[in-house]
Design a protein around this motif. Sequence first.
Motif, short mmCIF file in Angstrom:
data_model
loop_
_atom_site.label_atom_id
_atom_site.label_comp_id
_atom_site.label_asym_id
_atom_site.label_seq_id
_atom_site.Cartn_x
_atom_site.Cartn_y
_atom_site.Cartn_z
N LEU A 119 -4.70 8.96 -3.17
CA LEU A 119 -6.40 9.39 -4.07
C LEU A 119 -6.46 8.81 -5.28
CD1 LEU A 119 -8.31 11.66 -3.65
CD2 LEU A 119 -6.84 13.46 -4.92
N VAL A 120 -4.67 8.66 -6.25
CA VAL A 120 -5.46 8.40 -7.48
C VAL A 120 -6.32 6.38 -6.79
CG1 VAL A 120 -4.42 7.16 -9.43
CG2 VAL A 120 -3.53 9.03 -8.35
N GLU A 121 -5.38 5.92 -6.66
CA GLU A 121 -5.85 4.65 -6.29
C GLU A 121 -7.52 4.67 -6.10
OE1 GLU A 121 -4.14 0.44 -3.62
OE2 GLU A 121 -3.13 2.62 -3.68
N SER A 122 -8.08 5.43 -4.70
CA SER A 122 -9.54 5.55 -4.82
C SER A 122 -10.56 6.04 -5.87
CB SER A 122 -9.70 6.49 -3.70
OG SER A 122 -9.25 7.97 -4.45
N GLY A 123 -9.61 6.52 -6.99
CA GLY A 123 -10.80 6.69 -7.89
C GLY A 123 -11.00 7.93 -8.41
N VAL A 124 -9.83 9.18 -7.85
CA VAL A 124 -10.48 10.10 -7.80
C VAL A 124 -11.10 10.73 -9.32
CG1 VAL A 124 -8.12 10.61 -7.76
CG2 VAL A 124 -10.29 12.66 -6.84
N GLY A 174 3.46 13.47 -12.39
CA GLY A 174 1.65 13.48 -11.93
C GLY A 174 2.16 11.74 -11.68
N VAL A 175 1.13 11.29 -11.28
CA VAL A 175 0.20 10.09 -10.68
C VAL A 175 -0.23 9.49 -11.70
CG1 VAL A 175 0.05 8.70 -8.60
CG2 VAL A 175 1.22 11.11 -8.85
N ASN A 176 -0.04 8.88 -11.87
CA ASN A 176 -1.22 8.31 -12.75
C ASN A 176 -1.94 6.54 -12.41
OD1 ASN A 176 -1.17 9.68 -15.49
ND2 ASN A 176 1.14 8.67 -15.54
N PRO A 177 -3.18 5.70 -13.06
CA PRO A 177 -3.25 4.53 -11.90
C PRO A 177 -1.76 3.67 -11.97
CG PRO A 177 -4.97 4.99 -12.90
CD PRO A 177 -3.61 6.24 -13.19
N THR A 178 -1.26 3.44 -13.13
CA THR A 178 -0.41 2.33 -13.81
C THR A 178 0.89 2.74 -12.89
OG1 THR A 178 1.30 1.88 -14.83
CG2 THR A 178 1.78 4.50 -15.10
N ASP A 179 0.90 3.99 -12.03
CA ASP A 179 1.96 3.99 -10.90
C ASP A 179 2.11 3.18 -10.21
OD1 ASP A 179 4.08 6.12 -12.11
OD2 ASP A 179 2.07 6.90 -12.29
N TRP A 180 1.19 3.61 -9.57
CA TRP A 180 0.31 2.67 -7.69
C TRP A 180 0.16 0.88 -8.17
CZ3 TRP A 180 -4.02 -0.48 -7.67
CH2 TRP A 180 -6.13 -0.44 -8.84
N PHE A 183 -0.36 17.99 -4.47
CA PHE A 183 0.35 17.22 -3.38
C PHE A 183 1.79 17.60 -2.91
CE2 PHE A 183 -2.92 14.54 -3.45
CZ PHE A 183 -2.95 14.05 -2.52
N ASP A 184 3.49 17.67 -2.09
CA ASP A 184 3.99 17.92 -2.42
C ASP A 184 4.72 16.37 -2.33
OD1 ASP A 184 4.19 17.38 0.38
OD2 ASP A 184 4.32 19.48 1.76
N LEU A 185 5.97 17.15 -2.63
CA LEU A 185 6.61 15.84 -3.18
C LEU A 185 6.76 14.67 -1.07
CD1 LEU A 185 8.79 14.45 -4.59
CD2 LEU A 185 10.72 14.98 -3.68
N ALA A 186 6.87 15.61 -0.35
CA ALA A 186 6.72 14.11 0.98
C ALA A 186 5.52 13.97 0.98
CB ALA A 186 7.12 15.51 2.22
N HIS A 187 4.19 14.44 0.15
CA HIS A 187 3.47 13.41 1.02
C HIS A 187 2.49 12.81 -0.35
CE1 HIS A 187 3.18 16.07 3.25
NE2 HIS A 187 2.14 15.92 4.62
N THR A 188 3.73 11.89 -1.18
CA THR A 188 3.54 11.40 -2.22
C THR A 188 2.62 10.67 -2.36
OG1 THR A 188 5.47 12.21 -3.55
CG2 THR A 188 4.65 10.09 -4.28
N ALA A 189 2.98 10.05 -0.80
CA ALA A 189 2.14 7.79 -0.42
C ALA A 189 0.37 8.77 -0.73
CB ALA A 189 2.34 8.08 0.51
N ASP A 190 0.32 9.82 -0.49
CA ASP A 190 -1.03 11.03 -0.02
C ASP A 190 -1.65 10.86 -1.20
OD1 ASP A 190 -1.19 10.91 2.79
OD2 ASP A 190 -0.56 12.60 2.55
N ALA A 191 -0.67 11.43 -2.67
CA ALA A 191 -1.18 11.46 -3.97
C ALA A 191 -1.23 10.01 -4.74
CB ALA A 191 -0.05 12.12 -5.06
N HIS A 192 -0.36 8.82 -4.10
CA HIS A 192 -0.72 7.74 -4.67
C HIS A 192 -2.32 6.70 -4.28
CE1 HIS A 192 3.07 5.56 -6.90
NE2 HIS A 192 3.10 6.25 -6.53
N ASN A 231 1.38 -1.39 -0.19
CA ASN A 231 -0.13 -0.11 -0.20
C ASN A 231 1.02 1.29 0.10
OD1 ASN A 231 0.24 0.35 2.69
ND2 ASN A 231 -1.37 -0.40 3.33
N PRO A 232 0.49 2.53 0.22
CA PRO A 232 1.21 3.36 -0.29
C PRO A 232 2.07 3.60 0.87
CG PRO A 232 -1.15 4.10 -0.76
CD PRO A 232 -0.98 2.25 -0.13
#
Length: 343
Positions: A327-332, A38-44, A316-325, A11-12
Amino acid sequence: MKTILYSETGNPSVLHLVDRPVTEPRAGDVRVRIVVGGVNPTDWKSRRGTSPGEALAFADVVPNQDGAGVVDAVGPGVSNVAVGDRVWLALAAYQRANSGTAQEYAVLPAERVFLLPSAATFDQGASLGVPAITAYRALTVAEDGPTRLHPGALDGKIVLVAGGAGAVGHAAIQLARWAGATVITTVSGPAKAALATAAGAHHVLTYTDSDVATEIRSIAPDGVDLIVEVAPAQNSELDLAVIRNRGSIAVYANNGGDQMTLDVRKHFSLNVRYQFVLLYTVGIEVVQQAAAAINEALLDGALPVGADSGLPLHRFDLAHTADAHALVESGVTGKVLVDVSAA
């Protein structure tokens, strides 16, 4: 430099912020100071794997395929970009441990680095990559269609984009309209309909309506020329009901299931072509051709981002990349961006 990495799938929370030295580009490589990632579904999906704790191809991996920034250094033999150029990136992390855009400086092959037109923003650049190149490929695989997009390339064509509020759907709407197509899209409800309309779709329909096939046929009596498909398992019956003879269906995702059932006889009768699209294995020549046309579309103002253009941005800032992942994983709905450094 500040870098996000992971050393096992999961998980993130497997994403960690560390300090690493800046590396020098080797022959054929470019070092880019990342401004926006940028974060895409393929990333998570790559980060999560098929189960937690799987071994990786490398000891650790810097994630995220897309981004935009400024060329900081070039290795021997690089001629397509120079130090100081504003650029956007595609497939940055593909088959490489330390080239992802979740870091302050990324070193990657020059063939994956493209000049960013001066009129385009870093947000636009970071929103291209996977979505825009995938959309471009989907729009250029039809038997009777163009192999390259440009204004007028799709004149007289009717394109159906399934899921027009998604990042690929959004880019497909914009590129198809730029190339002259009449664009129909299907979405789940009013909020996403508003986004698809803002992106430029001529006709926005709700795919859960019982008469959606009739609505599409009223717009395209002879059938649609090309379908950009995100959910083939769910939409196979609808696609068959609205595709024209010798029409093409370009499938770029498996939303709704991995298995689909096709009526062979009916597809025979219509000479339907299915083309599956995976950016990683499509070939670098196709990626580069797409990037060149995408830059032309950028110069024409055809690929804006932001809520007013149908693609809300989440930052998001870089330190919060896990939160960015997460959010994408949630289907935003919209595009998730990571601010890495100052422009």
